[in-house]
Design a protein around this motif. Structure first.
Motif, short mmCIF file in Angstrom:
data_model
loop_
_atom_site.label_atom_id
_atom_site.label_comp_id
_atom_site.label_asym_id
_atom_site.label_seq_id
_atom_site.Cartn_x
_atom_site.Cartn_y
_atom_site.Cartn_z
N PHE A 40 93.73 99.08 -6.43
CA PHE A 40 93.24 98.91 -7.80
C PHE A 40 92.04 99.83 -8.04
N LYS A 41 91.10 99.79 -7.12
CA LYS A 41 89.88 100.60 -7.26
C LYS A 41 90.20 102.08 -7.28
N LYS A 42 91.15 102.49 -6.45
CA LYS A 42 91.57 103.89 -6.39
C LYS A 42 92.13 104.36 -7.72
N ASN A 43 93.05 103.58 -8.29
CA ASN A 43 93.67 104.01 -9.54
C ASN A 43 92.68 103.97 -10.70
N TRP A 44 91.73 103.04 -10.67
CA TRP A 44 90.73 103.01 -11.74
C TRP A 44 89.89 104.28 -11.71
N ILE A 45 89.49 104.71 -10.53
CA ILE A 45 88.74 105.96 -10.40
C ILE A 45 89.57 107.12 -10.96
N ASP A 46 90.84 107.15 -10.63
CA ASP A 46 91.72 108.23 -11.10
C ASP A 46 91.86 108.20 -12.63
N ALA A 47 91.98 106.99 -13.20
CA ALA A 47 92.13 106.86 -14.65
C ALA A 47 90.89 107.35 -15.38
N VAL A 48 89.72 106.95 -14.88
CA VAL A 48 88.47 107.40 -15.50
C VAL A 48 88.35 108.92 -15.40
N GLN A 49 88.65 109.46 -14.21
CA GLN A 49 88.52 110.91 -14.04
C GLN A 49 89.51 111.66 -14.91
N TRP A 50 90.70 111.13 -15.08
CA TRP A 50 91.71 111.75 -15.94
C TRP A 50 91.11 111.97 -17.33
N HIS A 51 90.44 110.95 -17.86
CA HIS A 51 89.91 111.03 -19.22
C HIS A 51 88.63 111.85 -19.30
N LEU A 52 87.86 111.88 -18.21
CA LEU A 52 86.72 112.79 -18.17
C LEU A 52 87.19 114.24 -18.23
N GLU A 53 88.30 114.52 -17.55
CA GLU A 53 88.86 115.88 -17.57
C GLU A 53 89.32 116.25 -18.98
N ASP A 54 89.83 115.27 -19.73
CA ASP A 54 90.19 115.52 -21.13
C ASP A 54 88.95 115.81 -21.97
N ILE A 55 87.93 114.97 -21.81
CA ILE A 55 86.72 115.08 -22.63
C ILE A 55 86.03 116.41 -22.42
N ILE A 56 85.94 116.87 -21.18
CA ILE A 56 85.20 118.09 -20.89
C ILE A 56 85.88 119.33 -21.47
N ARG A 57 87.16 119.20 -21.83
CA ARG A 57 87.88 120.34 -22.40
C ARG A 57 87.79 120.41 -23.93
N ASP A 58 87.03 119.53 -24.51
CA ASP A 58 86.79 119.58 -25.96
C ASP A 58 86.06 120.89 -26.29
N PRO A 59 86.65 121.77 -27.11
CA PRO A 59 85.99 123.06 -27.39
C PRO A 59 84.67 122.90 -28.14
N GLU A 60 84.44 121.73 -28.73
CA GLU A 60 83.20 121.50 -29.48
C GLU A 60 82.14 120.78 -28.65
N ILE A 61 82.42 120.53 -27.38
CA ILE A 61 81.47 119.78 -26.56
C ILE A 61 80.18 120.58 -26.36
N ARG A 62 79.04 119.89 -26.41
CA ARG A 62 77.76 120.55 -26.18
C ARG A 62 77.62 120.90 -24.70
N PRO A 63 77.06 122.08 -24.39
CA PRO A 63 76.96 122.51 -22.98
C PRO A 63 76.25 121.49 -22.09
N GLU A 64 75.19 120.87 -22.57
CA GLU A 64 74.47 119.91 -21.74
C GLU A 64 75.32 118.67 -21.45
N GLU A 65 76.16 118.29 -22.43
CA GLU A 65 77.06 117.15 -22.22
C GLU A 65 78.17 117.53 -21.24
N ALA A 66 78.67 118.76 -21.35
CA ALA A 66 79.71 119.23 -20.43
C ALA A 66 79.19 119.26 -19.00
N LEU A 67 77.95 119.70 -18.82
CA LEU A 67 77.37 119.74 -17.48
C LEU A 67 77.23 118.33 -16.91
N LYS A 68 76.81 117.41 -17.75
CA LYS A 68 76.65 116.02 -17.31
C LYS A 68 78.01 115.44 -16.86
#
Length: 202
Positions: free
Chosen positions: A42-70
């Motif tokens: 359960f813990k493994k897949n939760w980590i994977d699910a969160v990271q999946w969506h972080l990878e989506d968020i960081i690819r937003d072309p409008e994301i601020r550089p400081e937010e992308a770095l974080k």
């Protein structure tokens, strides 16, 4: 139940549970007993699910550089957590099969059970999100058809990988294969091994 059946059940349930929140900051309630294989899965897949969506968020072309770095820093930590969980799952299997008598002609697998299970967890997320694409009402017929074909391949891949995992576990139980694990030793996360980090201390 086979180990792959347990994995697929928990991975599917965890993926669905994540999407009840659809929030990378959500805090899940792991329903399984701490230290059990189910708890780790359960813990493994939760980590994977969160990271999946972080990878989506960081690819937003409008994301601020400081937010992308974080977010990039957070993904780095998540990768380390993911690796640590895989190694804990392998430790479970090592302990479970420590008394198995290994046949003289036993062979080693190209990957450990836990690293194969890691791929099964990612497949659960791929299947979930490809199913979402298939069900879109705002996409073209061509897009939907391509996604249906991809979904079919992913489902076949899960079936094949599940079978391979069960066969590997069966071979380990019979002493036909044996386990060896190697810690991943991710050098870029270690301040004493990453030259960019340790040179800053001079």
């Amino acid at each position: 139940m086979t180990i792959s059946s347990i994995c697929n059940k928990i991975f599917n349930e965890t993926t669905e549970h994540y999407h009840e929140f659809d929030d990378v900051d959500a805090i899940p309630q792991n329903p399984y007993k701490e230290g059990s294989i189910e708890y780790l899965l359960f813990k493994k897949n939760w980590i994977d699910a969160v990271q999946w969506h972080l990878e989506d968020i960081i690819r937003d072309p409008e994301i601020r550089p400081e937010e992308a770095l974080k977010i990039k820093r957070r993904i780095d930590r998540s990768n380390q957590d993911r690796t640590d969980l895989v190694e804990l799952i392998d430790d479970f299997f090592l302990e479970k099969y420590k008394d198995i008598t290994v046949a003289p002609d036993a062979t080693i697998n190209t990957e450990s059970p836990a690293w194969a299970i890691d791929r099964l967890s990612i497949l659960a997320l791929k299947i979930y999100h490809m199913q979402q694409e298939v069900e879109r009402t705002d996409a073209t017929a061509e897009h939907l058809q391509k996604c249906r074909m991809k979904l079919s391949v992913l489902l076949q891949q899960r079936e094949d990988l599940s079978l391979a995992i069960d066969q590997l576990i069966a071979d380990i139980e019979m002493g036909k294969k044996y386990m060896k694990t190697y810690k991943q030793m991710k050098m870029y996360n270690d301040p004493s091994l990453n030259p960019v980090l340790y040179k800053q201390k001079k």
